[in-house]
Enzyme design. Structure first.
Site, PDB file in Angstrom:
ATOM      1  N   GLU A   1      72.712 100.926  35.643  1.00  0.00           N
ATOM      2  CA  GLU A   1      72.267 102.095  36.390  1.00  0.00           C
ATOM      3  C   GLU A   1      72.761 103.384  35.752  1.00  0.00           C
ATOM      4  O   GLU A   1      72.037 104.384  35.661  1.00  0.00           O
ATOM      5  CB  GLU A   1      72.765 102.040  37.838  1.00  0.00           C
ATOM      6  CG  GLU A   1      72.403 100.781  38.594  1.00  0.00           C
ATOM      7  CD  GLU A   1      73.499  99.720  38.519  1.00  0.00           C
ATOM      8  OE1 GLU A   1      73.937  99.389  37.391  1.00  0.00           O
ATOM      9  OE2 GLU A   1      73.926  99.228  39.575  1.00  0.00           O
TER      10      GLU A   1
ATOM     11  N   PRO B   1      76.612  61.351  23.669  1.00  0.00           N
ATOM     12  CA  PRO B   1      75.970  60.718  24.815  1.00  0.00           C
ATOM     13  C   PRO B   1      76.966  60.195  25.848  1.00  0.00           C
ATOM     14  O   PRO B   1      76.633  60.135  27.030  1.00  0.00           O
ATOM     15  CB  PRO B   1      75.154  59.589  24.190  1.00  0.00           C
ATOM     16  CG  PRO B   1      75.744  59.370  22.834  1.00  0.00           C
ATOM     17  CD  PRO B   1      76.251  60.696  22.389  1.00  0.00           C
ATOM     18  N   THR B   2      78.176  59.839  25.443  1.00  0.00           N
ATOM     19  CA  THR B   2      79.169  59.367  26.412  1.00  0.00           C
ATOM     20  C   THR B   2      79.594  60.494  27.337  1.00  0.00           C
ATOM     21  O   THR B   2      79.654  60.331  28.563  1.00  0.00           O
ATOM     22  CB  THR B   2      80.398  58.791  25.693  1.00  0.00           C
ATOM     23  OG1 THR B   2      79.979  57.683  24.882  1.00  0.00           O
ATOM     24  CG2 THR B   2      81.447  58.328  26.688  1.00  0.00           C
TER      25      THR B   2
END
Length: 330
Positions: A55, A264-265
């Site tokens: 602003e 992935p684990t």
């Protein structure tokens, strides 16, 4: 001003906010527009921490151009602040500028604001319109989530073949996706305050985990467990234990968005714990075939189809030959 004008100004403010997405954290990335009574418009976006809020940037731009701010309409994506932090309250600055109307995308959930900015403006006789805009809420989702829960918004990023495999049986995975998808992944890193992998991934791949192919800062690098001395991920934060506690720790450090890159684990552990807010899956037009390649999420699967996690696809984007699919909980 008509409702469609409010929407147009807010859309412009939203676009302004997007230009500073990677530079304001842990403060929110906010955009603003000042529309003066003589028909001119001035843009603003939040500066890096310690700098001006959106602003104020827009008001300063109007004044620099010699435009009067009295009676102006101001559109801002997030409710103006009402407290003294690194900068004075934006609500007070808007009152002092004599604006006549403020259009707000969403109310700020921060305990120090939470409607107080809106009330400060209204008490000064300024008309305030809160649109509860869905696009703004999505753009500011990491900030809102962290303020409401104390934890970062968790994004799990996965790169896989079309048959859902993240690596060949020998562990090789470079490169599943093409350069466009990899560059997009680096932009996702730049938008995240921290990136997390397991110690096993560090030992196997020795990743840097930087945003080197994107215009933005490198995230804080977090390892679940201990990174070997000399690993390229250093310096990093090493954490272990309950994943909820890990998120609490990171949230306390001002992390708004955490990118979980695996392996992935680790991704499977976050998934089964119900701690993932958003999944970003890059799919390549490749097939590894068979059942011995590595899956996207390791560990036990849902026992029955009725127990499967179901969400909704929020976006599908083509990146070269690959697809980016964004998913969230239903």
């Amino acid at each position: 001003m008509e409702a469609h004008d409010d929407a147009r100004l807010l859309a412009r403010a939203l676009a302004n906010a997007a230009t500073v997405r990677t530079s304001t954290s842990p403060n929110p990335w906010v955009g603003a527009v000042v529309a003066t009574v003589d028909g001119r418009s001035f843009d603003g976006a939040t500066e890096p921490p310690g700098g001006r809020h959106a602003e104020i940037v827009a008001l300063d731009a109007a004044r620099a151009a010699g435009a009067a701010t009295e009676g102006a309409t101001v559109a801002v994506t997030l409710e103006p602040c009402s407290h003294h932090g690194r900068t004075p309250p934006c609500a007070d600055a808007l009152v002092a500028a004599g604006v006549g109307r403020v259009v707000v995308g969403i109310v700020d959930p921060d305990d120090q604001v939470a409607g107080r900015g809106r009330d400060r403006l209204a008490d000064a006789g300024i008309e305030v319109v809160v649109l509860d805009d869905e696009a703004v809420a999505r753009q500011l989702a990491p900030y809102v989530h962290q303020r409401l829960t104390g934890r970062p918004l968790v994004v799990v990023k996965l790169a896989a073949t079309l048959d859902g495999r993240t690596a060949a049986p020998d562990g090789s995975s470079r490169w599943i996706t093409g350069p466009e998808a990899r560059a997009d992944g680096h932009r996702l890193r730049a938008e995240s305050d921290a990136i997390l992998v397991g110690a096993g991934t560090v030992r196997a791949d020795d990743p840097e985990l930087t945003a080197r192919d994107a215009d933005g800062p490198d995230p804080l690098r977090v390892v679940l467990g201990h990174a070997p001395p000399g690993a390229r991920i250093h310096p990093c934060l090493e954490l272990q234990g309950d994943l909820g506690d890990v998120l609490d720790t990171l949230g306390g450090k001002g992390v708004l968005q955490l990118l979980v890159e695996g392996g992935p684990t680790v991704a499977g552990a976050f998934h089964r714990a119900g701690l993932v807010d958003r999944y970003v899956v890059y799919l390549a037009p490749a097939l590894l075939g068979g059942d011995d390649a590595r899956p996207m999420l390791a560990g036990p699967a849902a026992a029955t189809i009725a127990d499967a996690w179901r969400g909704r696809i929020t976006a599908v984007t083509r990146l070269g030959d690959d697809l980016r699919i964004d998913l969230e909980g239903a």
